[in-house]
Design a protein around this motif. Structure first.
Motif, PDB file in Angstrom:
ATOM      1  N   SER A   1       5.659   6.059   6.910  1.00 23.83           N
ATOM      2  CA  SER A   1       5.462   5.787   5.585  1.00 23.83           C
ATOM      3  C   SER A   1       6.397   6.571   4.500  1.00 23.83           C
ATOM      4  O   SER A   1       6.689   7.575   4.851  1.00 23.83           O
ATOM      5  CB  SER A   1       3.929   5.727   5.005  1.00 23.83           C
ATOM      6  OG  SER A   1       3.777   6.770   4.789  1.00 23.83           O
ATOM      7  N   ALA A   2       6.766   5.793   3.598  1.00 20.48           N
ATOM      8  CA  ALA A   2       7.374   6.708   2.507  1.00 20.48           C
ATOM      9  C   ALA A   2       6.401   7.492   1.864  1.00 20.48           C
ATOM     10  O   ALA A   2       6.964   8.733   1.267  1.00 20.48           O
ATOM     11  CB  ALA A   2       7.977   5.723   1.499  1.00 20.48           C
ATOM     12  N   ALA A   3       5.180   7.277   1.738  1.00 20.05           N
ATOM     13  CA  ALA A   3       4.262   8.010   1.055  1.00 20.05           C
ATOM     14  C   ALA A   3       4.147   9.445   1.868  1.00 20.05           C
ATOM     15  O   ALA A   3       3.852  10.333   1.119  1.00 20.05           O
ATOM     16  CB  ALA A   3       2.666   7.105   0.996  1.00 20.05           C
TER      17      ALA A   3
ATOM     18  N   LEU B   1      -1.202   1.741   8.053  1.00 19.43           N
ATOM     19  CA  LEU B   1      -0.755   0.291   7.863  1.00 19.43           C
ATOM     20  C   LEU B   1       0.634  -0.222   7.920  1.00 19.43           C
ATOM     21  O   LEU B   1       1.060  -1.072   8.354  1.00 19.43           O
ATOM     22  CB  LEU B   1      -1.534   0.031   6.589  1.00 19.43           C
ATOM     23  CG  LEU B   1      -1.613  -1.501   6.029  1.00 19.43           C
ATOM     24  CD1 LEU B   1      -2.061  -2.550   7.050  1.00 19.43           C
ATOM     25  CD2 LEU B   1      -2.199  -1.757   4.679  1.00 19.43           C
ATOM     26  N   ASP B   2       1.250   0.857   7.169  1.00 22.19           N
ATOM     27  CA  ASP B   2       2.725   0.386   7.073  1.00 22.19           C
ATOM     28  C   ASP B   2       3.673   0.561   8.295  1.00 22.19           C
ATOM     29  O   ASP B   2       4.497  -0.140   8.684  1.00 22.19           O
ATOM     30  CB  ASP B   2       3.432   1.666   6.161  1.00 22.19           C
ATOM     31  CG  ASP B   2       4.395   1.107   5.169  1.00 22.19           C
ATOM     32  OD1 ASP B   2       4.101  -0.021   4.669  1.00 22.19           O
ATOM     33  OD2 ASP B   2       5.266   1.638   5.072  1.00 22.19           O
ATOM     34  N   SER B   3       2.910   1.282   9.355  1.00 21.26           N
ATOM     35  CA  SER B   3       3.602   1.266  10.850  1.00 21.26           C
ATOM     36  C   SER B   3       3.027   0.431  11.708  1.00 21.26           C
ATOM     37  O   SER B   3       3.338   0.409  13.093  1.00 21.26           O
ATOM     38  CB  SER B   3       4.163   2.797  11.176  1.00 21.26           C
ATOM     39  OG  SER B   3       2.435   3.265  11.392  1.00 21.26           O
TER      40      SER B   3
ATOM     41  N   LEU C   1       0.846  -1.272   0.073  1.00 22.12           N
ATOM     42  CA  LEU C   1      -0.035   0.029   0.219  1.00 22.12           C
ATOM     43  C   LEU C   1       0.835   1.293  -0.081  1.00 22.12           C
ATOM     44  O   LEU C   1       0.553   2.124  -0.779  1.00 22.12           O
ATOM     45  CB  LEU C   1      -0.867  -0.043   1.153  1.00 22.12           C
ATOM     46  CG  LEU C   1      -2.023   1.249   1.411  1.00 22.12           C
ATOM     47  CD1 LEU C   1      -2.891   1.251  -0.008  1.00 22.12           C
ATOM     48  CD2 LEU C   1      -2.473   1.439   2.682  1.00 22.12           C
ATOM     49  N   ASP C   2       2.038   1.307   0.724  1.00 18.62           N
ATOM     50  CA  ASP C   2       3.027   2.273   0.862  1.00 18.62           C
ATOM     51  C   ASP C   2       3.354   2.779  -0.647  1.00 18.62           C
ATOM     52  O   ASP C   2       3.493   3.794  -0.984  1.00 18.62           O
ATOM     53  CB  ASP C   2       3.809   2.238   1.615  1.00 18.62           C
ATOM     54  CG  ASP C   2       4.829   3.511   2.177  1.00 18.62           C
ATOM     55  OD1 ASP C   2       4.368   4.590   1.660  1.00 18.62           O
ATOM     56  OD2 ASP C   2       5.854   3.149   2.684  1.00 18.62           O
ATOM     57  N   GLY C   3       3.785   1.547  -1.412  1.00 19.61           N
ATOM     58  CA  GLY C   3       4.364   1.636  -2.708  1.00 19.61           C
ATOM     59  C   GLY C   3       3.097   2.225  -3.780  1.00 19.61           C
ATOM     60  O   GLY C   3       3.266   3.146  -4.450  1.00 19.61           O
TER      61      GLY C   3
ATOM     62  N   ALA D   1      11.187   4.892  -4.726  1.00 21.11           N
ATOM     63  CA  ALA D   1      10.272   5.096  -3.588  1.00 21.11           C
ATOM     64  C   ALA D   1      10.023   4.038  -2.615  1.00 21.11           C
ATOM     65  O   ALA D   1       9.863   2.876  -3.269  1.00 21.11           O
ATOM     66  CB  ALA D   1       9.009   5.816  -3.966  1.00 21.11           C
ATOM     67  N   ASN D   2       9.970   3.934  -1.428  1.00 22.49           N
ATOM     68  CA  ASN D   2       9.682   2.940  -0.534  1.00 22.49           C
ATOM     69  C   ASN D   2      10.706   1.733  -0.655  1.00 22.49           C
ATOM     70  O   ASN D   2      10.136   0.450  -0.541  1.00 22.49           O
ATOM     71  CB  ASN D   2       8.245   2.537  -0.777  1.00 22.49           C
ATOM     72  CG  ASN D   2       7.774   1.858   0.498  1.00 22.49           C
ATOM     73  OD1 ASN D   2       8.132   1.908   1.568  1.00 22.49           O
ATOM     74  ND2 ASN D   2       6.855   0.851   0.080  1.00 22.49           N
ATOM     75  N   LEU D   3      11.975   2.084  -1.141  1.00 23.35           N
ATOM     76  CA  LEU D   3      13.057   1.059  -1.343  1.00 23.35           C
ATOM     77  C   LEU D   3      14.357   1.483  -1.020  1.00 23.35           C
ATOM     78  O   LEU D   3      14.536   2.778  -0.996  1.00 23.35           O
ATOM     79  CB  LEU D   3      12.854   0.622  -2.832  1.00 23.35           C
ATOM     80  CG  LEU D   3      11.824  -0.303  -3.510  1.00 23.35           C
ATOM     81  CD1 LEU D   3      12.135  -0.276  -4.731  1.00 23.35           C
ATOM     82  CD2 LEU D   3      11.956  -1.629  -2.686  1.00 23.35           C
TER      83      LEU D   3
ATOM     84  N   ASP E   1      12.508   7.073   1.070  1.00 21.18           N
ATOM     85  CA  ASP E   1      12.401   5.955   1.929  1.00 21.18           C
ATOM     86  C   ASP E   1      12.506   6.305   3.438  1.00 21.18           C
ATOM     87  O   ASP E   1      12.751   7.579   3.869  1.00 21.18           O
ATOM     88  CB  ASP E   1      13.479   4.936   1.509  1.00 21.18           C
ATOM     89  CG  ASP E   1      13.196   3.440   1.861  1.00 21.18           C
ATOM     90  OD1 ASP E   1      12.050   3.208   2.212  1.00 21.18           O
ATOM     91  OD2 ASP E   1      14.025   2.729   2.300  1.00 21.18           O
ATOM     92  N   HIS E   2      11.982   5.232   4.085  1.00 21.48           N
ATOM     93  CA  HIS E   2      11.784   5.413   5.359  1.00 21.48           C
ATOM     94  C   HIS E   2      12.182   4.375   6.349  1.00 21.48           C
ATOM     95  O   HIS E   2      11.923   4.460   7.445  1.00 21.48           O
ATOM     96  CB  HIS E   2      10.280   5.830   5.947  1.00 21.48           C
ATOM     97  CG  HIS E   2       9.462   4.780   5.535  1.00 21.48           C
ATOM     98  ND1 HIS E   2       8.466   4.024   6.636  1.00 21.48           N
ATOM     99  CD2 HIS E   2       9.209   3.864   4.506  1.00 21.48           C
ATOM    100  CE1 HIS E   2       7.829   2.970   5.940  1.00 21.48           C
ATOM    101  NE2 HIS E   2       8.243   2.868   4.813  1.00 21.48           N
ATOM    102  N   HIS E   3      12.604   3.397   5.584  1.00 22.82           N
ATOM    103  CA  HIS E   3      13.069   2.146   6.269  1.00 22.82           C
ATOM    104  C   HIS E   3      14.360   2.160   6.989  1.00 22.82           C
ATOM    105  O   HIS E   3      15.243   3.254   6.383  1.00 22.82           O
ATOM    106  CB  HIS E   3      12.949   1.015   5.366  1.00 22.82           C
ATOM    107  CG  HIS E   3      11.831   0.600   4.877  1.00 22.82           C
ATOM    108  ND1 HIS E   3      11.173   1.117   3.631  1.00 22.82           N
ATOM    109  CD2 HIS E   3      10.808  -0.200   5.398  1.00 22.82           C
ATOM    110  CE1 HIS E   3      10.200   0.762   3.580  1.00 22.82           C
ATOM    111  NE2 HIS E   3       9.808  -0.182   4.658  1.00 22.82           N
ATOM    112  N   LEU E   4      14.791   1.704   7.942  1.00 21.35           N
ATOM    113  CA  LEU E   4      16.172   1.571   8.498  1.00 21.35           C
ATOM    114  C   LEU E   4      17.063   1.136   7.611  1.00 21.35           C
ATOM    115  O   LEU E   4      17.038   0.124   6.648  1.00 21.35           O
ATOM    116  CB  LEU E   4      16.034   0.478   9.854  1.00 21.35           C
ATOM    117  CG  LEU E   4      15.563   1.159  11.121  1.00 21.35           C
ATOM    118  CD1 LEU E   4      15.715  -0.077  12.226  1.00 21.35           C
ATOM    119  CD2 LEU E   4      16.509   2.087  11.434  1.00 21.35           C
TER     120      LEU E   4
HETATM  121 MN   LIG Z   1       6.906   1.534   3.653  1.00 19.00          MN
END
Ligand SMILES: [Mn+2]
Length: 294
Positions: free
Chosen positions: A86-88, A111-113, A9-11, A49-51, A62-65
């Motif tokens: 989220s990245a969004a 949802l993403d968190s 969903l974030d993507g 995005a989101n990667l 991006d927002h991932h560690l």
């Molecule tokens: Mn994400």
């Protein structure tokens, strides 16, 4: 200009916002590991995005560690990277916070968190429900078509009408059936042991699939879950551990615990592959550690 993103969903939310502001000729849905391993051919006008980061891209969100040094940009980069739900959200802020996407971003954040209510698991609605249907397990070719369709629908239709599209409604129905079977399988294979809900899927021929948060609604007294299933060809046993999203009192740093068994993860979730001959001893050790830390 291409958009390279992740099939969740974030993507999707990133794709909706980015394609609203930029002319995107092609979507590429890829696995994060393939970006980290530099298996993807990236061009200098691509948006990622989101990667994880790739040095050849033009814009990155991006927002991932960042777990491995090779994922870190060496110097300045265009776009945004920070810890966020989220990245969004980062994409939305970057492109000027168009109010028409506010609720899409808000629900994607939740949802993403995993900031979810019990209703979001048992009776999901709107964007959360749509998010559960965005799932690449149904086969990648068909999934890419579905993803692209969803981007167009979410851009142009209210969410209630998106959910009425036959392709979406069909997936929702399948999900509901899958969740009923999954609930049955979970109840048969799980037991509560102190603060730990332990699920052993090793006797299942086909690994049951369904909402990964369902177990916490069935075992509300647990603050952490341990799930065990066979790896490919039964060569090892996979142990997956995760904090409950409802009872957030678990004090164990899961990634660190899993690292002691050759696996990894982050604070709230992780997994490890365990040699079959040692599986029962190691699983007992992991459960004991989770109970003693609380
Ligand atoms: Mn994400």
């Amino acid at each position: 200009m291409r958009l390279i993103t992740r099939g969740d969903l974030d993507g999707l939310a990133c794709a909706v916002i980015i394609t609203h502001h930029e002319k995107i000729s092609e979507f590429l849905l890829v696995h994060p590991q393939d970006v980290s391993d530099r298996k993807i051919d990236v061009h200098n006008d691509d948006i990622i995005a989101n990667l994880p980061y790739h040095p050849d891209c033009g814009l990155w969100f991006d927002h991932h560690l960042l777990t491995s040094p090779n994922r870190r940009p060496a110097g300045a980069f265009k776009g945004r990277y920070e810890q966020a739900p989220s990245a969004a959200l980062l994409v939305w802020e970057h492109f000027g916070k168009d109010p028409r996407f506010a609720s899409l971003v808000e629900e994607t954040n939740r949802l993403d968190s995993a900031q979810l209510t019990e209703d979001d698991v048992l009776r999901p609605q709107d964007y959360i429900l749509l998010g559960y249907t965005i799932d690449s397990r149904t086969g990648l070719g068909a999934f890419e078509v579905y993803f692209r369709q969803c981007v167009e629908w979410v851009k142009t239709l209210p969410i209630a009408e998106v959910l009425e599209q036959p392709m979406v409604a069909d997936r929702v129905q399948r999900l509901q059936k899958e969740d009923r079977n999954f609930r049955q399988a979970l109840l048969e294979s799980s037991r509560l042991d102190g603060n730990v809900v332990f699920t052993d899927f090793r006797s299942e021929v086909l690994l049951p699939i369904g909402n990964r948060f369902l177990v916490y609604t069935l075992f509300p007294k647990a603050n952490v879950s341990v799930r065990v299933h066979w790896g490919p060809d039964r060569e090892f046993v996979v142990v997956a551990v995760a904090h409950s999203i409802f009872d957030r009192t678990c004090k164990t740093a899961v990634g660190e615990l899993m690292a002691q068994y050759g696996g990894g993860g982050h604070r709230g979730a992780g997994s490890a592959p365990i040699p079959t001959s040692e599986a029962d001893d190691k699983i007992a050790e992991i459960v004991a550690a989770l109970k003693s830390v609380g």
